[in-house]
Enzyme design. Structure first.
Site, PDB file in Angstrom:
ATOM      1  N   LYS A  73      42.569  37.109  51.734  1.00  0.00           N
ATOM      2  CA  LYS A  73      43.810  37.807  51.998  1.00  0.00           C
ATOM      3  C   LYS A  73      44.361  38.478  50.753  1.00  0.00           C
ATOM      4  CE  LYS A  73      45.300  34.214  55.250  1.00  0.00           C
ATOM      5  NZ  LYS A  73      46.304  33.142  55.454  1.00  0.00           N
ATOM      6  N   GLU A 129      39.414  43.677  44.713  1.00  0.00           N
ATOM      7  CA  GLU A 129      39.824  42.270  44.626  1.00  0.00           C
ATOM      8  C   GLU A 129      41.164  42.159  43.919  1.00  0.00           C
ATOM      9  OE1 GLU A 129      39.418  39.454  45.719  1.00  0.00           O
ATOM     10  OE2 GLU A 129      37.346  38.781  45.855  1.00  0.00           O
ATOM     11  N   ASP A 130      41.900  41.126  44.262  1.00  0.00           N
ATOM     12  CA  ASP A 130      43.110  40.808  43.508  1.00  0.00           C
ATOM     13  C   ASP A 130      42.751  40.086  42.222  1.00  0.00           C
ATOM     14  OD1 ASP A 130      42.204  38.853  45.311  1.00  0.00           O
ATOM     15  OD2 ASP A 130      44.088  37.764  45.217  1.00  0.00           O
ATOM     16  N   ASP A 133      37.808  34.913  39.578  1.00  0.00           N
ATOM     17  CA  ASP A 133      37.993  33.659  38.831  1.00  0.00           C
ATOM     18  C   ASP A 133      36.629  33.141  38.387  1.00  0.00           C
ATOM     19  OD1 ASP A 133      38.652  31.194  37.857  1.00  0.00           O
ATOM     20  OD2 ASP A 133      39.837  30.574  39.577  1.00  0.00           O
ATOM     21  N   LYS A 161      39.926  36.350  35.349  1.00  0.00           N
ATOM     22  CA  LYS A 161      40.112  35.126  34.580  1.00  0.00           C
ATOM     23  C   LYS A 161      38.952  34.961  33.588  1.00  0.00           C
ATOM     24  CE  LYS A 161      42.863  32.200  35.589  1.00  0.00           C
ATOM     25  NZ  LYS A 161      43.255  31.348  36.713  1.00  0.00           N
ATOM     26  N   PHE A 182      47.182  29.425  36.153  1.00  0.00           N
ATOM     27  CA  PHE A 182      47.153  29.670  37.595  1.00  0.00           C
ATOM     28  C   PHE A 182      48.274  30.645  37.922  1.00  0.00           C
ATOM     29  CE2 PHE A 182      48.105  28.878  42.027  1.00  0.00           C
ATOM     30  CZ  PHE A 182      46.850  28.705  42.590  1.00  0.00           C
ATOM     31  N   VAL A 183      47.915  31.752  38.530  1.00  0.00           N
ATOM     32  CA  VAL A 183      48.922  32.787  38.780  1.00  0.00           C
ATOM     33  C   VAL A 183      49.143  32.990  40.290  1.00  0.00           C
ATOM     34  CG1 VAL A 183      48.591  34.049  36.619  1.00  0.00           C
ATOM     35  CG2 VAL A 183      47.142  34.585  38.594  1.00  0.00           C
ATOM     36  N   ASP A 189      48.363  33.495  46.359  1.00  0.00           N
ATOM     37  CA  ASP A 189      49.187  32.414  46.897  1.00  0.00           C
ATOM     38  C   ASP A 189      48.980  31.093  46.178  1.00  0.00           C
ATOM     39  OD1 ASP A 189      46.508  31.935  47.945  1.00  0.00           O
ATOM     40  OD2 ASP A 189      47.466  30.490  49.281  1.00  0.00           O
ATOM     41  N   ARG A 195      52.785  34.919  48.143  1.00  0.00           N
ATOM     42  CA  ARG A 195      51.972  36.143  48.215  1.00  0.00           C
ATOM     43  C   ARG A 195      52.837  37.396  48.161  1.00  0.00           C
ATOM     44  NH1 ARG A 195      46.595  35.025  49.648  1.00  0.00           N
ATOM     45  NH2 ARG A 195      46.324  33.343  51.153  1.00  0.00           N
TER      46      ARG A 195
HETATM   47  C1  PRP Z   1      40.751  34.368  45.772  1.00  0.00           C
HETATM   48  C2  PRP Z   1      40.616  35.837  45.442  1.00  0.00           C
HETATM   49  C3  PRP Z   1      39.150  36.059  45.419  1.00  0.00           C
HETATM   50  C4  PRP Z   1      38.584  34.709  45.055  1.00  0.00           C
HETATM   51  C5  PRP Z   1      38.125  34.751  43.637  1.00  0.00           C
HETATM   52  O1  PRP Z   1      40.704  34.219  47.142  1.00  0.00           O
HETATM   53  O2  PRP Z   1      41.285  36.632  46.372  1.00  0.00           O
HETATM   54  O3  PRP Z   1      38.659  36.505  46.664  1.00  0.00           O
HETATM   55  O4  PRP Z   1      39.651  33.741  45.158  1.00  0.00           O
HETATM   56  O5  PRP Z   1      37.639  33.494  43.253  1.00  0.00           O
HETATM   57  P1  PRP Z   1      36.183  33.292  42.646  1.00  0.00           P
HETATM   58  O6  PRP Z   1      35.962  34.373  41.653  1.00  0.00           O
HETATM   59  O7  PRP Z   1      36.281  31.932  42.005  1.00  0.00           O
HETATM   60  O8  PRP Z   1      35.207  33.318  43.766  1.00  0.00           O
HETATM   61  P2  PRP Z   1      41.068  32.829  47.825  1.00  0.00           P
HETATM   62  O9  PRP Z   1      39.813  32.034  48.029  1.00  0.00           O
HETATM   63  O10 PRP Z   1      42.160  32.158  47.049  1.00  0.00           O
HETATM   64  O11 PRP Z   1      41.538  33.276  49.233  1.00  0.00           O
HETATM   65  P3  PRP Z   1      42.791  34.198  49.618  1.00  0.00           P
HETATM   66  O12 PRP Z   1      42.573  35.545  48.997  1.00  0.00           O
HETATM   67  O13 PRP Z   1      42.767  34.232  51.105  1.00  0.00           O
HETATM   68  O14 PRP Z   1      44.023  33.515  49.072  1.00  0.00           O
END
Ligand code: PRP
Length: 216
Positions: A73, A129-130, A133, A161, A182-183, A189, A195
């Site tokens: 999301k 992507e947002d 990580d 990150k 952690f942001v 979220d 969000r």
């Molecule tokens: C977050 C973000 C990326 C992913 C990155 O999504 O939007 O898609 O984590 O993490 P990574 O590099 O460790 O794979 P999340 O799983 O939190 O789901 P969301 O976007 O629905 O909150």
């Protein structure tokens, strides 16, 4: 480590490690919502940087139509602002993915919750992507989308990150390099909260002690 603009504009948009003052918005002075300690990236910093990223994407795709693939999301907000900042013709597609139990942490295998609505073969695709990580989501997604034979496949993320910098993922456009904090906010979220914040912020200690995840 400080928060800094991505490699496309490394000297701009730097903000102090802990952003604005605790408890209040650094520009408006308005008290922050419960659970948010401070603002790390203001609305203006984010919008300025998205404008720069859009200009770079425009320059790279002169004459092409592109497909923005936003990963739900979290990326809903960045893609909404990015598509409005682009001059390039862009369609928007969404994908939602989830881990296979705990497998994602070890293998990067994820499950598609919502797939693209359209074929991307022969299209110029930019994954939006947002945050990156560990990089596992993107590693998997790049493999998955490449198999659909797009004409090109590039990645734009607002935030990255430190772990992700080490991952072998060719992220062409990075908005801001973050520290390990952690942001939340601007699509990101904590247990589905925050969000909708228009800025990126840090959780306060109370939210921390409530057991936030150790990574993004
Ligand atoms: C977050 C973000 C990326 C992913 C990155 O999504 O939007 O898609 O984590 O993490 P990574 O590099 O460790 O794979 P999340 O799983 O939190 O789901 P969301 O976007 O629905 O909150």
């Amino acid at each position: 480590m400080s928060v800094a603009a991505g490699t496309q504009a490394a000297s701009r948009d730097s903000v102090p490690r802990h952003g604005g003052p605790a408890g209040m918005h650094p520009v408006t002075g308005v008290p922050l919502p419960e659970g948010i300690d401070r603002v790390l990236l203001t609305e203006q910093q984010i919008q300025t940087r998205i404008g720069e990223l859009a200009a770079e994407i425009d320059a790279a795709h002169q004459g092409h139509e592109i497909v923005l693939v936003a990963v739900l999301k979290g990326a809903f907000m960045v893609v909404a602002d990015l598509v409005r900042a682009l001059r390039t013709q862009a369609s928007v597609e969404f994908m939602a993915v989830s881990s296979y139990g705990a497998a994602r942490s070890s293998s990067g295998v994820v499950r598609i919750i919502k797939d693209l609505d359209r074929d991307i073969s022969g299209r110029h695709v930019v994954i939006v992507e947002d945050i990156v990580d560990s990089g596992l989501t993107l590693s998997w997604l790049v493999r998955n989308l490449k198999a659909r034979r797009p004409a090109s496949l590039e990645i734009c993320t607002l935030l990255r990150k430190p772990e992700a910098v080490k991952a072998p993922i060719p992220v062409r456009w990075v908005g801001f390099e973050l520290g390990p904090e952690f942001v939340v906010g601007y699509g990101l979220d904590y247990a589905e909260h925050f969000r909708g914040l228009p800025y990126v912020g840090l959780l306060d200690d109370a939210a921390d002690s409530a057991g936030r995840p150790s990574s993004r």
